[in-house]
Design a protein around this motif. Sequence first.
Motif, PDB file in Angstrom:
ATOM      1  N   GLU A  18      -1.390  -8.403   2.477  1.00 34.76           N
ATOM      2  CA  GLU A  18      -0.942  -8.089   3.830  1.00 34.76           C
ATOM      3  C   GLU A  18      -1.834  -7.041   4.466  1.00 34.76           C
ATOM      4  O   GLU A  18      -2.216  -7.158   5.632  1.00 34.76           O
ATOM      5  CB  GLU A  18       0.496  -7.564   3.820  1.00 34.76           C
ATOM      6  N   LEU A  19      -2.163  -6.010   3.710  1.00 37.99           N
ATOM      7  CA  LEU A  19      -3.019  -4.957   4.249  1.00 37.99           C
ATOM      8  C   LEU A  19      -4.412  -5.492   4.552  1.00 37.99           C
ATOM      9  O   LEU A  19      -4.977  -5.192   5.603  1.00 37.99           O
ATOM     10  CB  LEU A  19      -3.117  -3.770   3.289  1.00 37.99           C
ATOM     11  N   GLU A  22      -4.378  -7.233   7.815  1.00 33.30           N
ATOM     12  CA  GLU A  22      -4.137  -6.369   8.974  1.00 33.30           C
ATOM     13  C   GLU A  22      -5.155  -5.245   9.136  1.00 33.30           C
ATOM     14  O   GLU A  22      -5.191  -4.606  10.187  1.00 33.30           O
ATOM     15  CB  GLU A  22      -2.732  -5.749   8.879  1.00 33.30           C
ATOM     16  N   LEU A  23      -5.972  -5.005   8.149  1.00 35.22           N
ATOM     17  CA  LEU A  23      -6.861  -3.838   8.162  1.00 35.22           C
ATOM     18  C   LEU A  23      -7.755  -3.760   9.395  1.00 35.22           C
ATOM     19  O   LEU A  23      -7.833  -2.690  10.013  1.00 35.22           O
ATOM     20  CB  LEU A  23      -7.690  -3.783   6.876  1.00 35.22           C
ATOM     21  N   TYR A  63      -5.966   0.526  -2.143  1.00 39.80           N
ATOM     22  CA  TYR A  63      -4.837   0.185  -1.279  1.00 39.80           C
ATOM     23  C   TYR A  63      -4.010   1.442  -0.992  1.00 39.80           C
ATOM     24  O   TYR A  63      -3.688   1.734   0.163  1.00 39.80           O
ATOM     25  CB  TYR A  63      -3.955  -0.882  -1.944  1.00 39.80           C
ATOM     26  N   VAL A  67      -3.367   3.060   2.641  1.00 45.88           N
ATOM     27  CA  VAL A  67      -1.995   3.134   3.153  1.00 45.88           C
ATOM     28  C   VAL A  67      -1.619   4.580   3.454  1.00 45.88           C
ATOM     29  O   VAL A  67      -1.033   4.867   4.504  1.00 45.88           O
ATOM     30  CB  VAL A  67      -0.994   2.501   2.154  1.00 45.88           C
ATOM     31  N   VAL A  77       2.483   1.765  11.201  1.00 45.36           N
ATOM     32  CA  VAL A  77       2.034   1.034  10.019  1.00 45.36           C
ATOM     33  C   VAL A  77       3.261   0.377   9.407  1.00 45.36           C
ATOM     34  O   VAL A  77       4.077   1.013   8.767  1.00 45.36           O
ATOM     35  CB  VAL A  77       1.328   1.968   9.012  1.00 45.36           C
ATOM     36  N   TYR A  79       3.799  -1.768   6.976  1.00 51.51           N
ATOM     37  CA  TYR A  79       3.961  -2.113   5.571  1.00 51.51           C
ATOM     38  C   TYR A  79       4.213  -0.907   4.692  1.00 51.51           C
ATOM     39  O   TYR A  79       4.342  -1.030   3.501  1.00 51.51           O
ATOM     40  CB  TYR A  79       2.730  -2.877   5.053  1.00 51.51           C
TER      41      TYR A  79
END
Length: 100
Positions: A18-19, A22-23, A63, A67, A77, A79
Amino acid sequence: MKNQIFSAEDERKKIVDELVDELPKLRKRLGLSQTKLGEMVGLSRQTISLIERKQMPLTWNNYLAIVCFFAINSKDVYYFPKTKGYKNHDILVRLMGINN
């Protein structure tokens, strides 16, 4: 209904993916170049580029660094488990050992 077995590795892969997806949007929302984001989280511009193009896997440690950076520097953010509204909140809480 069958009991679902919790697999930390599977859940980590989902949230890492997911990250990665979306990054670029998250980075652009904060006006950060790949170089600047890399400097902030201890990665090279080339590494950020490869991750965004899905040519290099995003490790769990990287990660977490990314995050944490976005959690500190952005209010949206989605997530990161700031609220119970996060769609995978319970899973991420278990993965990270967070006590809410």
